[in-house]
Design an enzyme around this catalytic site. Structure first.
Site, PDB file in Angstrom:
ATOM      1  N   TYR A  40     -28.342  -9.901   0.714  1.00 53.23           N
ATOM      2  CA  TYR A  40     -28.824 -11.033  -0.076  1.00 53.23           C
ATOM      3  C   TYR A  40     -29.109 -10.542  -1.498  1.00 53.23           C
ATOM      4  O   TYR A  40     -28.312  -9.808  -2.065  1.00 53.23           O
ATOM      5  CB  TYR A  40     -30.041 -11.671   0.606  1.00 53.23           C
ATOM      6  CG  TYR A  40     -30.338 -13.055   0.103  1.00 53.23           C
ATOM      7  CD1 TYR A  40     -29.362 -14.051   0.113  1.00 53.23           C
ATOM      8  CD2 TYR A  40     -31.594 -13.368  -0.393  1.00 53.23           C
ATOM      9  CE1 TYR A  40     -29.634 -15.323  -0.364  1.00 53.23           C
ATOM     10  CE2 TYR A  40     -31.883 -14.642  -0.867  1.00 53.23           C
ATOM     11  CZ  TYR A  40     -30.894 -15.612  -0.851  1.00 53.23           C
ATOM     12  OH  TYR A  40     -31.161 -16.873  -1.327  1.00 53.23           O
ATOM     13  N   LYS A  95     -15.304 -26.206  22.922  1.00 47.58           N
ATOM     14  CA  LYS A  95     -14.059 -25.891  22.204  1.00 47.58           C
ATOM     15  C   LYS A  95     -14.256 -24.640  21.351  1.00 47.58           C
ATOM     16  O   LYS A  95     -13.369 -23.791  21.266  1.00 47.58           O
ATOM     17  CB  LYS A  95     -13.675 -27.081  21.323  1.00 47.58           C
ATOM     18  CG  LYS A  95     -12.247 -27.023  20.751  1.00 47.58           C
ATOM     19  CD  LYS A  95     -11.220 -27.107  21.861  1.00 47.58           C
ATOM     20  CE  LYS A  95      -9.799 -27.182  21.340  1.00 47.58           C
ATOM     21  NZ  LYS A  95      -9.385 -28.512  20.918  1.00 47.58           N
ATOM     22  N   ASP A 163      -6.029 -32.932  20.148  1.00 50.64           N
ATOM     23  CA  ASP A 163      -5.782 -33.905  21.218  1.00 50.64           C
ATOM     24  C   ASP A 163      -4.356 -34.441  21.148  1.00 50.64           C
ATOM     25  O   ASP A 163      -3.739 -34.721  22.177  1.00 50.64           O
ATOM     26  CB  ASP A 163      -6.761 -35.086  21.106  1.00 50.64           C
ATOM     27  CG  ASP A 163      -8.202 -34.638  21.268  1.00 50.64           C
ATOM     28  OD1 ASP A 163      -8.447 -33.754  22.100  1.00 50.64           O
ATOM     29  OD2 ASP A 163      -9.072 -35.150  20.553  1.00 50.64           O
ATOM     30  N   ALA A 196       0.465 -44.615  25.687  1.00 50.34           N
ATOM     31  CA  ALA A 196       0.929 -44.774  24.298  1.00 50.34           C
ATOM     32  C   ALA A 196      -0.198 -44.463  23.334  1.00 50.34           C
ATOM     33  O   ALA A 196      -0.245 -45.014  22.232  1.00 50.34           O
ATOM     34  CB  ALA A 196       1.453 -46.193  24.081  1.00 50.34           C
ATOM     35  N   ALA A 199      -1.999 -38.684  22.231  1.00 54.94           N
ATOM     36  CA  ALA A 199      -1.316 -37.552  22.856  1.00 54.94           C
ATOM     37  C   ALA A 199       0.120 -37.923  23.227  1.00 54.94           C
ATOM     38  O   ALA A 199       1.061 -37.157  22.988  1.00 54.94           O
ATOM     39  CB  ALA A 199      -2.083 -37.080  24.082  1.00 54.94           C
TER      40      ALA A 199
END
Length: 765
Positions: A40, A95, A163, A196, A199
């Site tokens: 720092y 994730k 996705d 539809a 993905a």
């Protein structure tokens, strides 16, 4: 496991020992005032000024180049739908965990509190300077398409909505290989798509880039076929609105070559499957219930090539095969975007990898004799250690070739080595071990099941499919504890001291007496000892009424080992029992021997311990590289301890020349390849990564493994018993639940190995 128990376990996992699944860990020293003054003020000013001079220096002096943002607004979370940003946070942390363990990428998960496209985009753009890449996650369509499109255009770092593109990339690799096996040309195939959403549309788009003709794709959503008559379609859906109005899924399937399912379970009937063309390709990826059950599909069509989203069937389309390595490659060349060329490079790399010889540790992990490219293996397995060194370089090269890389790589061999080194800190070997155990679970006796932690371990072993527990102990206590932890399975519970076990106890005592009557054991002694759970449990394994045994939680190692030594014979050709511990260190798995049995082994014993450890290392799918460690280096001391190590090495060199082993050598040289190569270039270990240490005595081995475990917080699996004719394994006193589960998995794998060996012997006879 009942619903309440699953819910409780999930909540405890996320809440304890501290909330969440990720944390920030310093990468620099911070112990002294000098360290802090560099970290720092005032030292931190220097890199700040360098970044002012050249903004690219941010990659040199900060973590930006290894930092990904996982960003969501929680509008389309898993199967939960629009649950909001706060509720999506556990998923985003998950994730982040996958990014770290598969590609060593650091992640900040960011949950944005808006559904407005412009506000969301503005938020991401404002925080983008912090990150090297952005993974958009769980954002509902059609907003996700617009958000991704604009961020890709307006930012100069990689952006991808996993996705959409993750499933597309993995399934595209599977499609290429499936078409090859089916002997079909991609430009000729008819594709039916159920679903539809984002993905499905991303998959279709990538299939078209691979060569599928747009007019050959028939797509359905929950309201029916996409056709020009529909007025409710998005612009992206209109691209696939070629089908006749009102055609049904059943009609569309007639003579179809490929079915892609990203919709709902059990919508594809056997009759529809039978109407497909020869060698049909079916990707039924609805989770957890596919569009058609795998076993039903296989039974319906022998010529089918099938993939699902499930891990319990061949050909799992799993996004973890893609996103960690795509971002890894993109960040390593400082790509300004993830473009179609990079996605296609990932597709072709994955498809190509499935055709290469599979490492033995992958075969072992999945319980396969030999995974070979074919109908049941068209895409790599998620635990394949080669993925990072194959997919990431392919993506990086594509970024360079397409002109979006700002920091090109020149030494690809060095880069691939660095990628493989990145995975040394994860616990992939534990996952490989449990996965292998699950492939053929065995009956495992838990000899101290009336202890809460032992029972918890048995519960996990059963519920995870690692093994089939047999519980020994006080039935009343076990039943009470099972109720307390929500363990409602119907398992065998045995109390060796009760009257109902009189017949079995007497039978075991007679067998034991016959084994030991010339070694000072009377029939009365045998009958008395059979009331002790460890003796009883060992006889269960001896008599074939159980496949493996784990014990030792509540008693010292020597007192637990004694009955095992008395009842269980040594394996054929073995004259010395020993143990090894597998330590999951930051440099990868390291085996340490002998950690529990032999106080002061001779040179002959050390050689035998090294050979047994080598077999154990191979059991885990690794090639043993063995250092026989000492305080001496290659004859630098004439002390008796160093000399016996040198003599053991000389024996191994003479009679086992193919074994990679050397010593005597100090531990720092053994574990530092550069030091070893510079100082002792003649060594058989020079230029190799040591993964096995054989210590000169029990004291050194035991102290070292426990120090590594506590100081480095390394997972320890062991002590693993070596040289026994039956799979019996002993916990350390007071072992944790995790350690006991791991040891149970070892016991199952050991039982699998011994079963294979005995079958081979019987075949030869």
């Amino acid at each position: 496991m009942n619903k309440y128990s699953k819910r409780r376990e999930a909540l405890l996992y996320h809440a304890k020992p501290q909330p969440g699944k990720i944390e920030v860990v310093p990468t620099k020293k911070y112990a002294t005032q000098r360290d802090l003054s560099l970290a720092y003020s005032p030292g931190v000013a220097e890199p700040c000024l360098e970044i002012v001079k050249d903004i690219n220096n941010v990659y040199k002096y900060t973590s930006k180049g290894n930092l990904v943002a996982v960003i969501s607004n929680g509008t389309a979370v898993l199967g939960l739908g629009d649950i909001g940003p706060e509720a999506s946070k556990p998923v985003m942390e998950g994730k982040a965990l996958l990014f770290k363990i598969f590609a060593d990428l650091d992640v900040f998960d960011i949950e944005v509190g808006t559904k407005d496209i412009d506000q969301f985009i503005e938020t991401v753009k404002n925080i983008a300077p912090t990150f090297g890449g952005i993974n958009l996650e769980d954002i509902k369509a059609p907003e996700s398409f617009e958000i991704e499109r604009r961020l890709v255009e307006e930012l100069n770092i990689p952006v991808m909505h996993d996705d959409q593109h993750g499933t597309a990339i993995i399934s595209s690799a599977a499609l290429l290989n499936a078409l090859e096996l089916a002997d079909k040309k991609i430009e000729d195939v008819k594709v039916v798509v159920s679903g539809a959403g984002s993905a499905a549309l991303a998959c279709a788009n990538l299939y078209v880039l691979l060569g599928v003709k747009t007019q050959n794709i028939i797509m359905f959503d929950k309201d029916g076929v996409l056709s020009s008559a529909r007025k409710d379609l998005s612009d992206l859906q209109k691209k696939y609105a070629f089908a006749p109005n009102n055609i049904t899924l059943s009609e569309a399937m007639d003579n179809a070559d490929v079915f892609l399912g990203l919709s709902a379970g059990n919508i594809l009937s056997p009759e529809m499957l039978l109407s497909m063309a020869r060698n049909p390709i079916v990707f039924a990826m609805a989770n957890p219930i596919p569009e058609i059950d795998y076993d039903l599909a296989i039974a319906t069509r022998e010529d089918i090539i099938m993939a699902t989203g499930r891990s319990d069937h061949p050909n799992q389309v799993n996004n973890v095969l893609g996103f960690p390595y795509i971002f890894r490659g993109a960040l390593d060349v400082r790509a300004t975007k993830i473009n179609e060329e990079m996605k296609m490079a990932a597709v072709r790399a994955l498809a190509s990898l499935a055709k290469e010889t599979v490492p033995e540790q992958v075969n072992i992990a999945y319980g396969e004799t030999k995974l070979i490219f074919g109908k049941d293996y068209i895409i790599p397995k998620p635990f394949d250690p080669r993925l990072i060194a194959v997919v990431a370089p392919a993506v990086a090269k594509a970024a360079m070739d397409s002109g979006v890389a700002l920091h090109p790589i020149h030494d690809w061999e060095k880069y691939e080595e660095e990628l493989l080194e990145r995975l040394g800190s994860d616990n992939k070997m534990v996952r490989l071990l449990t996965n292998r155990a699950k492939s053929d679970p065995k009956r495992v006796v838990f000899a101290e099941a009336d202890h809460l932690d032992v029972l918890k371990a048995a519960q996990i072993v059963m519920e995870e499919g690692i093994g089939k527990p047999i519980l020994l102990g006080n039935k009343e206590i076990i039943s009470e504890l099972m109720e307390e932890i929500g363990f409602d399975a119907q398992l065998t519970i045995i109390d060796p001291k009760t009257q109902e076990e009189d017949e079995r106890r007497l039978r075991y005592a007679n067998s034991f007496y016959e084994m030991r009557k010339r070694k000072g054991t009377s029939l009365l002694d045998a009958q008395k000892w059979m009331r002790e759970r460890n003796y009883f449990a060992a006889m269960m394994v001896n008599e074939g009424e159980a496949d493996a045994l784990v014990t030792g939680y509540s008693r010292s190692y020597p007192s637990t080992a004694k009955p095992m030594m008395q009842l269980i014979a040594k394996a054929p050709g073995v004259s010395r029992i020993a143990t090894t511990n597998m330590m999951m260190t930051k440099r990868g798995p390291i085996f340490l021997s002998d950690t529990a049995i032999n106080p002061n082994p001779s040179s002959d014993d050390l050689a035998k311990i090294a050979l047994m450890t080598a077999k154990t290392v191979k059991m885990f799918g690794m090639e043993p590289v063995i250092a026989m460690v000492s305080f001496s280096n290659f004859g630098s001391s004439n002390d008796a301890s160093a000399v016996k190590v040198a003599q053991a090495v000389a024996y191994l060199h003479k009679f086992h020349p193919g074994l990679i082993v050397d010593g005597e050598i100090q531990a720092d040289f053994a574990l530092n390849p550069e030091m070893l190569k510079n100082k002792f270039p003649f060594s058989k270990l020079a230029g190799k990564k040591v993964n096995t240490l054989i210590f000169p005595n029990l004291e050194a081995a035991n102290i070292n493994y426990k120090m590594i475990k506590e100081l480095d917080k390394s997972v320890s699996i062991g002590p693993i018993m070596m040289g026994m004719d039956k799979p019996v394994h002993i916990f350390q006193l007071g072992a944790s639940v995790e350690e006991m589960v791991n040891m149970a998995a070892v016991a199952v794998v050991d039982a699998q190995e011994k079963e294979k060996k005995y079958k081979a012997i019987n075949v030869n006879l």
